[in-house]
Design a protein around this motif. Structure first.
Motif, PDB file in Angstrom:
ATOM      1  N   LEU A 197       2.328   1.880  -3.490  1.00  0.00           N
ATOM      2  CA  LEU A 197       1.324   2.434  -4.407  1.00  0.00           C
ATOM      3  C   LEU A 197       1.006   3.884  -4.077  1.00  0.00           C
ATOM      4  CD1 LEU A 197      -1.144  -0.544  -4.882  1.00  0.00           C
ATOM      5  CD2 LEU A 197       0.457   0.401  -6.541  1.00  0.00           C
ATOM      6  N   ARG A 198       1.003   4.207  -2.804  1.00  0.00           N
ATOM      7  CA  ARG A 198       0.738   5.582  -2.393  1.00  0.00           C
ATOM      8  C   ARG A 198       1.857   6.518  -2.823  1.00  0.00           C
ATOM      9  NH1 ARG A 198       1.255   9.050   1.353  1.00  0.00           N
ATOM     10  NH2 ARG A 198       2.594   8.004   2.824  1.00  0.00           N
ATOM     11  N   LEU A 199       3.082   5.995  -2.861  1.00  0.00           N
ATOM     12  CA  LEU A 199       4.237   6.817  -3.225  1.00  0.00           C
ATOM     13  C   LEU A 199       4.463   6.897  -4.741  1.00  0.00           C
ATOM     14  CD1 LEU A 199       6.759   5.654  -0.468  1.00  0.00           C
ATOM     15  CD2 LEU A 199       5.527   7.836  -0.589  1.00  0.00           C
TER      16      LEU A 199
ATOM     17  N   ARG B 197       7.560  14.783   3.041  1.00  0.00           N
ATOM     18  CA  ARG B 197       7.086  15.895   3.874  1.00  0.00           C
ATOM     19  C   ARG B 197       8.213  16.879   4.184  1.00  0.00           C
ATOM     20  NH1 ARG B 197       4.399  11.586   5.877  1.00  0.00           N
ATOM     21  NH2 ARG B 197       5.806  11.256   7.622  1.00  0.00           N
TER      22      ARG B 197
ATOM     23  N   PHE C  28       2.131  16.212  -1.769  1.00  0.00           N
ATOM     24  CA  PHE C  28       2.359  14.929  -1.091  1.00  0.00           C
ATOM     25  C   PHE C  28       2.540  15.125   0.390  1.00  0.00           C
ATOM     26  CE2 PHE C  28       4.172  14.791  -5.387  1.00  0.00           C
ATOM     27  CZ  PHE C  28       3.273  13.934  -5.962  1.00  0.00           C
TER      28      PHE C  28
ATOM     29  N   ASP D 231       0.821  -1.207   0.000  1.00  0.00           N
ATOM     30  CA  ASP D 231       0.000   0.000   0.000  1.00  0.00           C
ATOM     31  C   ASP D 231       0.855   1.256   0.000  1.00  0.00           C
ATOM     32  OD1 ASP D 231      -2.303  -1.478  -0.025  1.00  0.00           O
ATOM     33  OD2 ASP D 231      -2.596  -1.397   2.133  1.00  0.00           O
ATOM     34  N   GLU D 232       1.927   1.241   0.796  1.00  0.00           N
ATOM     35  CA  GLU D 232       2.830   2.395   0.852  1.00  0.00           C
ATOM     36  C   GLU D 232       3.470   2.637  -0.509  1.00  0.00           C
ATOM     37  OE1 GLU D 232       5.204   5.488   2.857  1.00  0.00           O
ATOM     38  OE2 GLU D 232       3.220   4.637   3.052  1.00  0.00           O
TER      39      GLU D 232
ATOM     40  N   SER E 258       7.691   8.171   3.321  1.00  0.00           N
ATOM     41  CA  SER E 258       6.894   9.367   3.068  1.00  0.00           C
ATOM     42  C   SER E 258       7.365  10.555   3.913  1.00  0.00           C
ATOM     43  CB  SER E 258       5.411   9.087   3.314  1.00  0.00           C
ATOM     44  OG  SER E 258       5.217   8.601   4.619  1.00  0.00           O
TER      45      SER E 258
ATOM     46  N   PRO F 259       2.735   8.116  -7.414  1.00  0.00           N
ATOM     47  CA  PRO F 259       2.624   9.415  -8.107  1.00  0.00           C
ATOM     48  C   PRO F 259       3.807  10.342  -7.806  1.00  0.00           C
ATOM     49  CG  PRO F 259       0.529   8.823  -7.106  1.00  0.00           C
ATOM     50  CD  PRO F 259       1.545   7.841  -6.599  1.00  0.00           C
TER      51      PRO F 259
END
Length: 168
Positions: free
Chosen positions: A5-7, A98, A167, A2-3, A94, A9
């Motif tokens: 796929l989230r990263l 940030r 993001f 999941d991480e 992630s 883009p």
């Protein structure tokens, strides 16, 4: 998973931007110093021959040309940049998005020099770390500089993406 796929883009945006950053450097380097750019059509040729089972060539320019090699080479160049950006994001997480830090980006860029030294250059016929080129240390220095600048591009793209709060 999941991480990752989230990263994705962010990896695409940052990878494309960092790759474009080094492409601009290569254009500038050619204009200022006359140092030629890598012909990505030859990279595409090598990739097609690699898919057919031939890793190493005496000289890739002497290998038979393949249809679409330029598009294949340039596409691979940008996809590899995206993959390297994804590697940075998977390792740094992630949190790096940030608050992008320079050191992880630069270290990633320098680490990516292993790919041309150990895969691309030998495959094209230039030898490990350009050992078969007329000026191996010059080629090595240019490779390291370009990949260090890829790291700078990763950092700048991360800062820009952070500044746009894409993001967060």
């Amino acid at each position: 998973m999941d991480e990752a796929l989230r990263l994705l883009p962010a990896a695409v945006l940052i990878g494309v931007a960092a790759t474009a950053f080094i492409d601009l450097w290569v254009l500038l380097r050619h204009r200022l110093f006359g140092i030629p750019a890598l012909d990505f059509a030859l990279v595409g040729r090598w990739l097609v021959h690699l898919a057919r089972g031939q890793f190493r060539h005496e000289a890739i320019a002497a290998a038979p040309a393949v249809r679409g090699e330029g598009v294949i080479g340039w596409t691979a160049h940008y996809l590899i940049g995206i993959a390297f950006a994804a590697a940075l994001l998977l390792v740094a997480g992630s949190a790096w998005l940030r608050d992008p830090r320079f050191a992880p980006a630069l270290l990633t860029g320098l680490a990516t020099a292993a790919a041309p030294f150990l895969l691309l250059q030998p495959g094209l016929g230039a030898g490990i770390a350009a050992s078969r080129t007329p000026r191996p240390w010059h080629t090595r220095a240019q490779t390291l500089l370009t990949h260090a600048l890829f790291g700078v591009g990763l950092y700048l793209a991360g800062r820009a993406a952070n500044g746009m709060t894409l993001f967060g």
